[in-house]
Write a protein that holds these residues in place. Structure first.
Motif, PDB file in Angstrom:
ATOM      1  N   GLY A 106       1.731 -11.088  17.765  1.00  0.00           N
ATOM      2  CA  GLY A 106       2.389 -11.894  18.793  1.00  0.00           C
ATOM      3  C   GLY A 106       1.385 -12.778  19.508  1.00  0.00           C
ATOM      4  O   GLY A 106       0.160 -12.646  19.340  1.00  0.00           O
ATOM      5  N   ALA A 107       1.925 -13.682  20.324  1.00  0.00           N
ATOM      6  CA  ALA A 107       1.058 -14.506  21.168  1.00  0.00           C
ATOM      7  C   ALA A 107       0.299 -13.619  22.138  1.00  0.00           C
ATOM      8  O   ALA A 107      -0.829 -13.934  22.537  1.00  0.00           O
ATOM      9  N   THR A 108       0.892 -12.493  22.501  1.00  0.00           N
ATOM     10  CA  THR A 108       0.264 -11.632  23.511  1.00  0.00           C
ATOM     11  C   THR A 108      -1.085 -11.106  23.030  1.00  0.00           C
ATOM     12  O   THR A 108      -2.054 -11.083  23.789  1.00  0.00           O
ATOM     13  N   LEU A 122      -3.602 -13.908  23.184  1.00  0.00           N
ATOM     14  CA  LEU A 122      -4.059 -14.118  24.565  1.00  0.00           C
ATOM     15  C   LEU A 122      -5.062 -13.029  24.963  1.00  0.00           C
ATOM     16  O   LEU A 122      -6.121 -13.314  25.536  1.00  0.00           O
ATOM     17  N   TYR A 146       3.598 -16.244  33.274  1.00  0.00           N
ATOM     18  CA  TYR A 146       4.014 -15.130  32.404  1.00  0.00           C
ATOM     19  C   TYR A 146       3.211 -13.914  32.837  1.00  0.00           C
ATOM     20  O   TYR A 146       1.987 -13.973  32.937  1.00  0.00           O
ATOM     21  N   TYR A 152      -0.471 -12.561  32.011  1.00  0.00           N
ATOM     22  CA  TYR A 152      -1.735 -13.265  32.280  1.00  0.00           C
ATOM     23  C   TYR A 152      -2.601 -12.523  33.306  1.00  0.00           C
ATOM     24  O   TYR A 152      -3.802 -12.341  33.103  1.00  0.00           O
ATOM     25  N   ASN A 206       0.212 -22.881  30.032  1.00  0.00           N
ATOM     26  CA  ASN A 206       1.431 -22.466  29.311  1.00  0.00           C
ATOM     27  C   ASN A 206       2.405 -23.639  29.384  1.00  0.00           C
ATOM     28  O   ASN A 206       2.906 -23.961  30.442  1.00  0.00           O
ATOM     29  N   ASN A 243       6.990 -20.748  31.042  1.00  0.00           N
ATOM     30  CA  ASN A 243       7.778 -19.614  31.503  1.00  0.00           C
ATOM     31  C   ASN A 243       7.173 -19.185  32.836  1.00  0.00           C
ATOM     32  O   ASN A 243       5.974 -18.936  32.875  1.00  0.00           O
ATOM     33  N   ASP A 300      -1.013 -21.584  25.762  1.00  0.00           N
ATOM     34  CA  ASP A 300       0.059 -20.735  25.231  1.00  0.00           C
ATOM     35  C   ASP A 300       1.277 -21.642  25.043  1.00  0.00           C
ATOM     36  O   ASP A 300       1.903 -22.080  26.002  1.00  0.00           O
ATOM     37  N   VAL A 317       4.139 -20.999  23.099  1.00  0.00           N
ATOM     38  CA  VAL A 317       5.169 -20.263  22.341  1.00  0.00           C
ATOM     39  C   VAL A 317       6.539 -20.955  22.371  1.00  0.00           C
ATOM     40  O   VAL A 317       7.370 -20.708  21.515  1.00  0.00           O
ATOM     41  N   TYR A 318       6.752 -21.834  23.362  1.00  0.00           N
ATOM     42  CA  TYR A 318       8.042 -22.553  23.429  1.00  0.00           C
ATOM     43  C   TYR A 318       7.924 -23.965  22.851  1.00  0.00           C
ATOM     44  O   TYR A 318       8.700 -24.852  23.206  1.00  0.00           O
ATOM     45  N   SER A 337       3.689 -18.420  18.593  1.00  0.00           N
ATOM     46  CA  SER A 337       4.212 -17.296  17.812  1.00  0.00           C
ATOM     47  C   SER A 337       5.577 -17.666  17.256  1.00  0.00           C
ATOM     48  O   SER A 337       6.184 -18.656  17.666  1.00  0.00           O
ATOM     49  N   LYS A 364       9.929 -16.840  19.530  1.00  0.00           N
ATOM     50  CA  LYS A 364      10.876 -17.659  20.299  1.00  0.00           C
ATOM     51  C   LYS A 364      11.588 -18.650  19.380  1.00  0.00           C
ATOM     52  O   LYS A 364      12.798 -18.838  19.472  1.00  0.00           O
ATOM     53  N   THR A 367      11.790 -12.069  18.241  1.00  0.00           N
ATOM     54  CA  THR A 367      10.798 -11.629  19.239  1.00  0.00           C
ATOM     55  C   THR A 367      10.263 -10.227  18.926  1.00  0.00           C
ATOM     56  O   THR A 367       9.142  -9.904  19.313  1.00  0.00           O
ATOM     57  N   LYS A 409       6.777  -9.843  16.445  1.00  0.00           N
ATOM     58  CA  LYS A 409       5.422 -10.006  16.977  1.00  0.00           C
ATOM     59  C   LYS A 409       4.452 -10.599  15.946  1.00  0.00           C
ATOM     60  O   LYS A 409       3.409 -10.028  15.631  1.00  0.00           O
TER      61      LYS A 409
HETATM   62  C1  LIG Z   1       4.758 -17.742  27.987  1.00  0.00           C
HETATM   63  C2  LIG Z   1       4.840 -16.590  27.050  1.00  0.00           C
HETATM   64  N1  LIG Z   1       3.783 -16.286  26.306  1.00  0.00           N
HETATM   65  C3  LIG Z   1       3.817 -15.262  25.433  1.00  0.00           C
HETATM   66  C4  LIG Z   1       4.938 -14.483  25.295  1.00  0.00           C
HETATM   67  C5  LIG Z   1       4.923 -13.334  24.336  1.00  0.00           C
HETATM   68  O1  LIG Z   1       4.927 -13.780  23.045  1.00  0.00           O
HETATM   69  P1  LIG Z   1       4.892 -12.734  21.854  1.00  0.00           P
HETATM   70  O2  LIG Z   1       6.168 -11.965  21.885  1.00  0.00           O
HETATM   71  O3  LIG Z   1       4.726 -13.570  20.648  1.00  0.00           O
HETATM   72  O4  LIG Z   1       3.725 -11.829  22.106  1.00  0.00           O
HETATM   73  C6  LIG Z   1       6.064 -14.757  26.073  1.00  0.00           C
HETATM   74  C7  LIG Z   1       7.267 -13.897  25.968  1.00  0.00           C
HETATM   75  O5  LIG Z   1       8.101 -13.869  26.830  1.00  0.00           O
HETATM   76  C8  LIG Z   1       6.015 -15.846  26.966  1.00  0.00           C
HETATM   77  O6  LIG Z   1       7.069 -16.162  27.720  1.00  0.00           O
END
Ligand SMILES: Cc1ncc(COP(=O)(O)O)c(C=O)c1O
Length: 402
Positions: A108-110, A113, A135, A138, A180, A184, A212, A214-215, A242, A245, A250, A253
């Motif tokens: 995932g993006a998480t 990060l 988000y 962070y 970001n 979000n 980031d 992801v959107y 990632s 979204k 979701t 990951k």
């Molecule tokens: C801004 C942002 N970054 C990262 C994520 C998480 O992404 P992933 O599920 O790919 O780890 C989210 C999920 O809500 C998000 O809103």
């Protein structure tokens, strides 16, 4: 048995992310999702879709499982997905990447990060500049990396940062500007002026940009502009995204990061001790997704835009003041006209399932304690739900003013 606080516990307590006895406070997301489950309310709180994404992507995962794609993939990711990410960056943004050296697949993006911040930060004086609200991961990840969070507020109506405040926040201790975009929870898309200023400041103070995105495919007017495409940006930018979204996956990951090779190597050095690898059968499926024709991507954005519009109309009719988002899954609405005496948005959201059968998240969940007052009446609603679900939520919310 007493638990000896580890580095993260100490940092997290300092950052107010843990209670004094070290117990993680249940997040507002867990609290609100539990409330939705208990009351049967419509959950417009957490940002996950309630319908499937492209059938080709789902089918590719089934096929990968059926054909033995079930063991550890290579540490950087499967060659096919690395190539698909590089092709995607070139097709949509004109960014040319070496898939073997400048791309990394993550959980995932998480995880991208987390690994990036752990790799780039080391000194307790290192600062990370971030737009607030943010988000929620962070603040936790910056605390985990032992660095300091410096925030720049995004305010209504458009949630763009003030350029002077941004300039004041970035200094010689800034190691990372964490962006970001689309954002979000506010749904804002950064202006061209803000993007250029971020790059200028990063150069001036020799900082890195972690972005980031992801959107990236959920933008409602015009095309997404990655920071890495700005002149002079790519050499100091780590771009994260990632599949979750975009393809409504979701839970899979599958994320990725792209950057100059030495930065990717630094992130990989951390990532290999976090998850090592993940999601073997989902990697080829996301590769299929990234190679889908352009009209699939525009269709995904158009459908979400329609949902945004229906949700926005419902919220306005119910008496909220709505900030129209330009991207992401989310819409922020000011509940001030609907609050009862002494109530803030957090009280309002706790009462909302009982009052109308809808769950939403107060914006204070995305800000540091010192800033809560500025966001005390704002609520985030997720638009990534079926149209009939959004219409039913709107019907229920219409009763609020009564
Ligand atoms: C801004 C942002 N970054 C990262 C994520 C998480 O992404 P992933 O599920 O790919 O780890 C989210 C999920 O809500 C998000 O809103």
């Amino acid at each position: 048995m007493s638990v000896i606080p580890g580095a993260w516990q100490r940092a997290a307590r300092g950052a107010g992310l843990l209670s004094a006895d070290g117990v993680p406070a249940p997040t507002i997301f867990a609290e609100m999702s539990a409330l939705a489950a208990r009351t049967g309310a419509i959950n417009l709180g957490q940002g996950f879709p309630d319908e499937d994404g492209p059938a080709e992507v789902l089918e590719a995962a089934r096929a990968a499982i059926a054909h033995g794609g079930n063991q550890y993939p290579p540490g950087r990711g499967t060659a096919d997905l690395l190539t698909a990410v590089a092709e995607h960056q070139e097709r949509f943004y004109g960014l040319r990447l070496d898939p073997e050296r400048e791309v990394l697949i993550t959980a995932g993006a998480t995880e991208a990060l987390a690994a990036a911040l752990l790799a780039l930060l080391g000194d307790p004086d290192d600062e990370v500049v971030v737009f607030e609200p943010f988000y929620d991961a962070y603040a936790a990840l910056v605390a985990l990396a032992g660095a300091r969070l410096v925030t720049v507020p995004l305010r209504r109506p458009d949630f763009q940062p003030d350029i002077d405040e941004l300039r004041r926040a970035v200094g010689d201790r800034t190691r990372v500007i964490l962006v970001n975009d689309p954002h979000n929870p506010t749904g804002t898309v950064l202006s061209a002026e803000v993007r250029s200023e971020i790059v200028r400041l990063a150069h001036h103070h020799d900082a890195l940009i972690v972005t980031d995105e992801v959107y990236e495919h959920l933008v409602f007017d015009g095309a997404h502009v990655p920071i890495a495409t700005l002149p002079g940006a790519a050499e100091r930018t780590l771009t994260i995204s990632s599949g979750g979204k975009t393809f409504a996956t979701t839970g899979w990951k599958i994320g990725w990061l792209s950057a100059p090779a030495p930065l990717v190597d630094a992130v990989l050095a951390v990532k290999q001790w976090l998850t090592y690898v993940n999601g073997a059968p989902f990697q080829p499926a996301i590769a299929v997704g990234l190679r889908l024709p352009d009209d699939v991507f525009t269709g995904i954005a158009a459908r979400l835009r329609e949902k945004r519009d229906v949700l926005g109309a419902g919220l306005t009719a119910a008496g909220f003041e709505v900030s129209v988002p330009r991207g992401s899954y989310f819409t922020v609405a000011d509940a001030a006209p609907l609050l009862r005496t002494g109530e803030d948005a957090a009280d309002f959201c706790r009462a909302l399932p009982g009052r109308t059968g809808v769950v939403a998240i107060p914006l204070t969940a995305f800000v540091t304690p010192a800033q809560r007052a500025d966001y005390a009446t704002l609520v985030r609603f997720a638009a990534c739900k079926r149209l009939d679900v959004i219409a039913e939520a709107s019907n229920r919310l219409a009763g609020l003013g009564a």
